[in-house]
Design a protein around this motif. Sequence first.
Motif, mmCIF file in Angstrom:
data_model
loop_
_atom_site.group_PDB
_atom_site.id
_atom_site.type_symbol
_atom_site.label_atom_id
_atom_site.label_comp_id
_atom_site.label_asym_id
_atom_site.label_seq_id
_atom_site.Cartn_x
_atom_site.Cartn_y
_atom_site.Cartn_z
ATOM 1 N N TYR A 116 7.884 -7.901 -7.658
ATOM 2 C CA TYR A 116 6.506 -7.666 -7.384
ATOM 3 C C TYR A 116 6.243 -6.834 -6.020
ATOM 4 C CZ TYR A 116 5.199 -11.171 -10.624
ATOM 5 O OH TYR A 116 4.776 -11.613 -11.982
ATOM 6 N N LEU A 117 7.220 -6.914 -4.882
ATOM 7 C CA LEU A 117 7.343 -6.451 -3.782
ATOM 8 C C LEU A 117 7.308 -4.766 -4.310
ATOM 9 C CD1 LEU A 117 9.263 -8.438 -1.356
ATOM 10 C CD2 LEU A 117 7.011 -7.856 -1.200
ATOM 11 N N SER A 118 8.266 -4.591 -5.146
ATOM 12 C CA SER A 118 8.469 -3.308 -5.688
ATOM 13 C C SER A 118 7.201 -2.696 -6.148
ATOM 14 C CB SER A 118 9.945 -3.018 -6.613
ATOM 15 O OG SER A 118 10.872 -3.556 -5.958
ATOM 16 N N PHE A 119 6.662 -3.422 -7.201
ATOM 17 C CA PHE A 119 5.482 -3.086 -7.890
ATOM 18 C C PHE A 119 4.430 -2.470 -6.677
ATOM 19 C CE2 PHE A 119 6.359 -6.233 -11.507
ATOM 20 C CZ PHE A 119 7.323 -4.973 -12.324
ATOM 21 N N VAL A 120 4.075 -3.511 -5.748
ATOM 22 C CA VAL A 120 3.277 -2.968 -4.736
ATOM 23 C C VAL A 120 3.640 -1.942 -3.964
ATOM 24 C CG1 VAL A 120 2.328 -3.851 -2.569
ATOM 25 C CG2 VAL A 120 2.570 -5.328 -4.465
ATOM 26 N N ALA A 121 4.862 -1.602 -3.676
ATOM 27 C CA ALA A 121 5.240 -0.485 -2.571
ATOM 28 C C ALA A 121 5.184 0.762 -3.727
ATOM 29 C CB ALA A 121 6.863 -0.496 -2.568
ATOM 30 N N ILE A 122 5.589 0.728 -5.013
ATOM 31 C CA ILE A 122 5.429 2.020 -5.800
ATOM 32 C C ILE A 122 3.663 2.464 -5.982
ATOM 33 C CG2 ILE A 122 5.522 2.583 -8.298
ATOM 34 C CD1 ILE A 122 8.039 0.846 -8.465
ATOM 35 N N GLY A 123 2.940 1.153 -6.265
ATOM 36 C CA GLY A 123 1.768 1.372 -6.351
ATOM 37 C C GLY A 123 1.211 1.976 -5.161
ATOM 38 N N LEU A 124 1.213 1.592 -3.916
ATOM 39 C CA LEU A 124 0.804 2.200 -2.385
ATOM 40 C C LEU A 124 1.103 3.754 -2.497
ATOM 41 C CD1 LEU A 124 1.631 -0.598 0.003
ATOM 42 C CD2 LEU A 124 -0.453 -0.132 -1.071
ATOM 43 N N THR A 125 2.626 3.886 -2.804
ATOM 44 C CA THR A 125 3.160 5.405 -2.794
ATOM 45 C C THR A 125 2.330 6.127 -3.881
ATOM 46 O OG1 THR A 125 5.289 4.701 -2.188
ATOM 47 C CG2 THR A 125 4.952 6.861 -3.042
ATOM 48 N N ILE A 167 0.657 -2.500 -10.022
ATOM 49 C CA ILE A 167 0.888 -1.201 -9.387
ATOM 50 C C ILE A 167 -0.437 -0.602 -9.490
ATOM 51 C CG2 ILE A 167 1.553 1.044 -9.878
ATOM 52 C CD1 ILE A 167 4.207 -0.292 -11.286
ATOM 53 N N GLY A 168 -1.479 -0.702 -10.477
ATOM 54 C CA GLY A 168 -2.678 -0.141 -10.200
ATOM 55 C C GLY A 168 -3.661 -0.621 -9.212
ATOM 56 N N ILE A 169 -3.527 -1.875 -9.017
ATOM 57 C CA ILE A 169 -4.446 -2.574 -7.917
ATOM 58 C C ILE A 169 -3.869 -2.174 -6.560
ATOM 59 C CG2 ILE A 169 -5.233 -4.557 -6.800
ATOM 60 C CD1 ILE A 169 -5.067 -5.966 -9.583
ATOM 61 N N SER A 170 -2.405 -2.048 -6.372
ATOM 62 C CA SER A 170 -1.812 -1.516 -5.130
ATOM 63 C C SER A 170 -2.329 -0.085 -4.925
ATOM 64 C CB SER A 170 -0.631 -1.843 -5.095
ATOM 65 O OG SER A 170 -0.074 -3.009 -5.375
ATOM 66 N N ALA A 171 -2.253 0.595 -5.851
ATOM 67 C CA ALA A 171 -2.546 2.192 -5.615
ATOM 68 C C ALA A 171 -3.901 2.329 -5.390
ATOM 69 C CB ALA A 171 -2.207 2.460 -7.201
ATOM 70 N N CYS A 172 -4.968 1.445 -6.051
ATOM 71 C CA CYS A 172 -6.056 1.533 -5.835
ATOM 72 C C CYS A 172 -6.542 1.565 -4.224
ATOM 73 C CB CYS A 172 -7.185 0.704 -6.391
ATOM 74 S SG CYS A 172 -7.456 0.910 -8.194
ATOM 75 N N THR A 173 -5.822 0.839 -3.507
ATOM 76 C CA THR A 173 -6.048 0.550 -1.949
ATOM 77 C C THR A 173 -5.741 1.811 -1.267
ATOM 78 O OG1 THR A 173 -3.791 -0.293 -1.548
ATOM 79 C CG2 THR A 173 -5.531 -1.970 -2.256
ATOM 80 N N MET A 174 -5.014 2.725 -1.736
ATOM 81 C CA MET A 174 -4.458 3.807 -1.009
ATOM 82 C C MET A 174 -5.242 5.363 -1.681
ATOM 83 S SD MET A 174 -2.614 2.607 1.378
ATOM 84 C CE MET A 174 -1.295 4.256 1.706
ATOM 85 N N THR A 175 -5.673 5.145 -2.742
ATOM 86 C CA THR A 175 -6.227 6.557 -3.296
ATOM 87 C C THR A 175 -7.256 7.010 -2.645
ATOM 88 O OG1 THR A 175 -5.559 5.333 -5.437
ATOM 89 C CG2 THR A 175 -7.111 7.515 -5.361
ATOM 90 N N ALA A 176 -8.152 6.247 -2.131
ATOM 91 C CA ALA A 176 -9.363 6.688 -1.240
ATOM 92 C C ALA A 176 -8.992 7.313 -0.060
ATOM 93 C CB ALA A 176 -10.232 5.541 -0.879
ATOM 94 N N LEU A 177 -7.869 6.745 0.652
ATOM 95 C CA LEU A 177 -7.249 7.131 1.866
ATOM 96 C C LEU A 177 -6.734 8.840 1.715
ATOM 97 C CD1 LEU A 177 -6.224 7.124 4.623
ATOM 98 C CD2 LEU A 177 -4.268 5.743 3.901
ATOM 99 N N GLY A 178 -6.009 8.671 0.426
ATOM 100 C CA GLY A 178 -5.494 10.120 0.093
ATOM 101 C C GLY A 178 -6.477 11.110 -0.071
#
Length: 264
Positions: free
Chosen positions: A14-23, A216-227
Motif C-alpha cells: 500500500y505504501l508502494s501504491f501511494v508512492a507510485i501514485g504521487l510520482t 494509485i489513482g487517488i494518490s495521483a490525484c493529490t499531485m496532478t494539480a500541483l504538477g
Amino acid sequence: MQDEQAITRGPRAYLSFVAIGLTAGLLSGLFGVGGGTVIVPLLVLLLRFDQRRAAGTSLAAIVPTASVGVISYAMSGSVAWIPALILAAGAVVGAQLGSRLLPRISQTALRWGFVAFLVLVIVSLFVVIPSRGAEFELTWLSGAGLAVVGVVTGVIAGLIGVGGGVIVVPVLMLLFGTSDLVAKGTSLLMMIPTALSGTVGNLRHRNVDLVAAGTIGISACTMTALGAWLATLIDPQAGNMLFAAYLVVIAVQMSIKAVRGRGR
C-alpha cells in the motif's frame, strides 16, 4: 499464489501504491502524460505484477488522474476540447487495430522504431520552442491531421503499451504549433475516453487490480494539480528540456526491452 497475494496486499504494497501514485500524478500534471510509463514498470519491479495486469491497473488509475489534470488545465483555459475528442476517437479505433496487428509484427522492431521517434522528438524539443500565446486553429485540414495522429497513437499504444501523451504532446507542439500548456491539457483530456475504453476491456479479462488502481489513482490525484500548476510557472524552453529528459528515460526503458526481446 499465496506469496503473491501477501506481496500485493501487505503494508509495504500500500505504501508502494501511494508512492507510485504521487510520482505518476506529479509527472502527469507537469508533462500532460498519463503516468503509465511510471506506474507499469514500478508495479512490475516492486510488486511483481505481471505485465498485462500492471498495464491494465495503470490504465484504470489514469482515468481519475487525467480527469483532475484536465480540470486543472481547463481553469487556465489550456484545453482544446474538440481537438481532444477527435484525437480520442482516433485513438480508440487505433488501439483496436494495434491489438489485432500485435501477433503479426515484431515487438523488437517496433520498440526500436519508437526509440528512433523519441530521439527525433528529443532533438526537436531543443530546436522548436512553443509560444505560450499560440492557439490551436481547428480547420478541416488540421482536424483530419488530428484524426490521423489519434489513430497512429492508438495503434502504437495497442502494439507496445505506450500511453498517448508521450506522442500527442510533442506532436501538438511541433507539428500543430500549439502552446505547451494547451498540448498538455488536450493530451490529458484525450486520455480519459481512451483509458475508459481500455479499462472496460481489461476488466472483462480480469487484468485490473482494482484496489491497486484505486489507491494509485487517488494518490495521483493529490499531485496532478500541483504538477499542472508548476507547468504554468516553468518557462516553455525549460519545460521542453524537462520533457526531453523524461523522454530520454522512456527511450532507455524501451531500448532495454528491445535488447532483451532480441535475445529471446
